[in-house]
Write an enzyme that holds these catalytic residues in place. Structure first.
Site, PDB file in Angstrom:
ATOM      1  CB  CYS A   1      -0.876  -0.054   1.252  1.00  0.00           C
ATOM      2  SG  CYS A   1      -1.526   1.510   1.816  1.00  0.00           S
TER       3      CYS A   1
ATOM      4  CB  CYS B   1       1.755   0.556   4.130  1.00  0.00           C
ATOM      5  SG  CYS B   1       0.241   0.070   4.992  1.00  0.00           S
TER       6      CYS B   1
ATOM      7  CG  HIS C   1      -3.489  -0.929   5.563  1.00  0.00           C
ATOM      8  ND1 HIS C   1      -3.191  -0.180   4.448  1.00  0.00           N
ATOM      9  CD2 HIS C   1      -4.694  -1.504   5.321  1.00  0.00           C
ATOM     10  CE1 HIS C   1      -4.174  -0.314   3.568  1.00  0.00           C
ATOM     11  NE2 HIS C   1      -5.092  -1.118   4.084  1.00  0.00           N
TER      12      HIS C   1
ATOM     13  CG  ASN D   1     -12.433  11.597   0.031  1.00  0.00           C
ATOM     14  OD1 ASN D   1     -13.387  12.289   0.370  1.00  0.00           O
ATOM     15  ND2 ASN D   1     -11.404  12.088  -0.650  1.00  0.00           N
TER      16      ASN D   1
ATOM     17  N   GLY E   1     -14.862   8.869  -3.335  1.00  0.00           N
ATOM     18  CA  GLY E   1     -13.710   9.501  -3.974  1.00  0.00           C
ATOM     19  C   GLY E   1     -12.380   9.067  -3.404  1.00  0.00           C
TER      20      GLY E   1
ATOM     21  CB  THR F   1      -7.514   7.811  -5.221  1.00  0.00           C
ATOM     22  OG1 THR F   1      -6.784   8.741  -4.409  1.00  0.00           O
ATOM     23  CG2 THR F   1      -8.599   8.546  -5.988  1.00  0.00           C
TER      24      THR F   1
ATOM     25  CG  HIS G   1      -3.032   3.666   4.763  1.00  0.00           C
ATOM     26  ND1 HIS G   1      -1.952   2.825   5.031  1.00  0.00           N
ATOM     27  CD2 HIS G   1      -3.154   4.462   5.849  1.00  0.00           C
ATOM     28  CE1 HIS G   1      -1.459   3.113   6.236  1.00  0.00           C
ATOM     29  NE2 HIS G   1      -2.178   4.116   6.748  1.00  0.00           N
TER      30      HIS G   1
ATOM     31  CG  HIS H   1      -6.034   9.411   3.320  1.00  0.00           C
ATOM     32  ND1 HIS H   1      -6.329   8.208   2.710  1.00  0.00           N
ATOM     33  CD2 HIS H   1      -6.494  10.374   2.486  1.00  0.00           C
ATOM     34  CE1 HIS H   1      -6.943   8.444   1.559  1.00  0.00           C
ATOM     35  NE2 HIS H   1      -7.063   9.758   1.399  1.00  0.00           N
TER      36      HIS H   1
ATOM     37  CG  HIS I   1      -7.786  14.853   2.203  1.00  0.00           C
ATOM     38  ND1 HIS I   1      -7.000  14.975   1.078  1.00  0.00           N
ATOM     39  CD2 HIS I   1      -8.399  13.649   2.091  1.00  0.00           C
ATOM     40  CE1 HIS I   1      -7.147  13.896   0.318  1.00  0.00           C
ATOM     41  NE2 HIS I   1      -7.996  13.075   0.909  1.00  0.00           N
TER      42      HIS I   1
END
Ligand code: AMP
Ligand code: ZN
Length: 113
Positions: A4, A7, A46, A86, A92, A94, A97, A99, A101
């Site tokens: 990933c 990762c 992960h 997301n 959305g 992509t 993993h 995360h 924003h």
């Protein structure tokens, strides 16, 4: 060992512009910024997305919340900012993993999508 992308960034195998790191969490600048400040905050462990968390793993989100708050202060985002995670293809996502924003440094659109 997971191949990933995030990762690999967490393990230091792919370079990133780190802005925060502790044992469990890493924050780095988004490679394709959508705002003057665009930071990604990830757990080093992960999880595919927020939806992959369970009772044992969900406390990482509290820790991430405090990292986000700290970064918002460091980047002078007192006028406001947006936090997005997301989930899945329709959301959305992509990079699969978990995360968050952090987007700021400008007055963001009130549109959600
Ligand atoms: P999402 O669409 O929510 O899955 O967000 C993935 C984000 O990862 C996008 O904003 C990309 O610009 C960002 N991204 C992809 N590869 C990298 C990388 N190597 N370093 C930093 N950010 C990246
Ligand atoms: Zn991963």
């Amino acid at each position: 060992m997971s191949d990933c992308l995030f990762c690999k960034i967490a393990r230091g195998e792919i370079p990133s512009e780190k802005v925060f790191e502790n044992e469990r969490i890493l924050a780095f600048k988004d490679i394709n910024p959508q705002a003057p400040v665009h930071i990604l905050v990830i757990p080093k462990e992960h999880y595919d997305s927020l939806s992959a968390l369970d009772e044992d793993s969900a406390p990482i989100v509290s820790e991430i919340a405090l990292v986000i708050k700290r970064l918002a202060e460091e980047y002078s985002l007192g006028a406001g900012y947006r936090v997005i995670t997301n989930i899945g293809d329709n959301g959305g996502q992509t990079v699969h993993h978990l995360h968050f924003h952090i987007l700021g440094g400008v007055k963001l659109s009130e549109k959600m999508c």
